[in-house]
Design an enzyme around this catalytic site. Structure first.
Site: not given
Ligand code: GLV
Length: 326
Positions: A154-157, A235-237, A266, A285
């Site tokens: 639960m960070g900014r994103i 959408t993280s890593r 990737e 990505h």
């Molecule tokens: C993209 O993958 C970022 O970390 O900003």
């Protein structure tokens, strides 16, 4: 003499023009990404470098930079930079948070919707000429409103995804290193340990950074514990998830689907098993890939770098220990 700065890709002009005024600039122009040897050579010649996710900025590269003061990540994530080595060597590491939060949350939510409502699969069907009916049982997907979204990190994103989920009428649970009162108050989010979150979530969206603690966080045991009709969004890593386990989970239907913007390797290698599966949405990505966001990232990465080189404190420093030592 002007300081020398290496930029590992053509970033948007908004950032390059800031740099050009103040430094002697070398932008990588090769048609393949710079490899370790290239980075070693450039580090040895540079006062600062701007790099992107995946550029292998390891201890050796950092140690080669005898006058290197700063590595400016053109990204929020900095898992491909050896921050510990940078700190030991007195090199600042900076990144570009905030400016990419909304764009990345949009993409995560887009992936959630695409997987839930089978949008990419439908597109493939129409293009292939396979659409031959409107049927009461045709291509049924999964409801988003009323569903429970599990946010991991639960960070900014994570917050920004939570705001979108609220607007779509979802219930929110979250797991994070610590409780987050703002998320609980503003999003009505309920804190759960990861194990419990996986059991109750209809959608699980990953928003934690890649660290030794989160590497392989979602593996076979976690995937098997998720609901059979649930969907995983990443959408993280890529390495936060065990891809090998996820391929089996999707094939054997331990979960209903996944939507991925990031991968262990990737670009995703040709012939990867994901490409054979209809229940996974694949994206190259693109989390922060909007014109305005990339402009803002370019400005921020350039400003971070210039501040470090000019002896000012950059807006976003990953290893502030270096500042207190100087
Ligand atoms: C993209 O993958 C970022 O970390 O900003």
């Amino acid at each position: 003499m002007k300081p020398r700065v290496f930029v590992s890709r053509f970033i948007p002009d908004a950032g390059l023009s800031l740099l050009e005024k103040k430094v002697s600039l070398k932008v990588w122009e090769g048609d393949r990404p710079p490899g370790k040897e290239d980075l070693l050579r450039e580090a040895a010649l540079s006062d600062g470098m701007i790099v992107i996710p995946g550029d292998p900025v390891d201890r050796e590269v950092l140690a080669a930079g005898h006058s290197l003061k700063v590595i400016s990540s053109y990204a929020v994530g900095y898992d491909s930079i050896d921050v510990k080595a940078a700190t030991e060597l007195g090199i600042l590491v900076t990144n570009t948070p905030d400016v990419l939060t909304e764009a990345t949350a949009d993409l995560a939510f887009g992936l959630l919707l695409a997987a839930a409502r089978r949008i990419a699969e439908g597109d493939r069907l129409v293009r292939s000429g396979g659409w031959n009916q409107w049927g009461p049982r045709f291509m049924l997907g999964k409801d988003v409103s009323g569903a429970t979204l599990g946010i991991v990190g639960m960070g900014r994103i994570g917050h920004a995804v939570g705001r979108r989920a609220r607007a779509f009428g979802m219930e929110i649970v979250y797991s994070s290193r610590r409780r987050d009162e703002t998320a609980e108050k503003e999003l009505g989010a309920r804190f759960l340990e990861l194990e419990a979150l996986l059991l109750v979530s209809d959608f699980v969206s990953l928003h934690c950074p890649l660290t030794p603690a989160t590497m392989g966080l979602i593996g076979e045991r976690q995937l098997r514990s998720m609901k059979a009709d649930s969907i995983l969004i990443n959408t993280s890593r890529g390495a936060v998830v065990s891809e090998e386990a996820l391929v089996r989970a999707l094939k054997e239907k331990w979960i209903a689907g996944a939507a991925l913007d990031v991968f262990e390797s990737e670009p995703l290698p040709g012939g990867h098993p994901f490409m054979q599966l209809d229940n996974v949405v694949l994206c190259p990505h693109l989390g922060s890939a909007t014109i305005r966001t990339r402009d803002r990232m370019a400005v921020l990465a350039a400003e971070n770098l210039l501040a470090a080189i000019e002896g000012r404190i950059p807006a976003h420093v990953v290893n502030p220990e270096v500042l207190s030592r100087n």
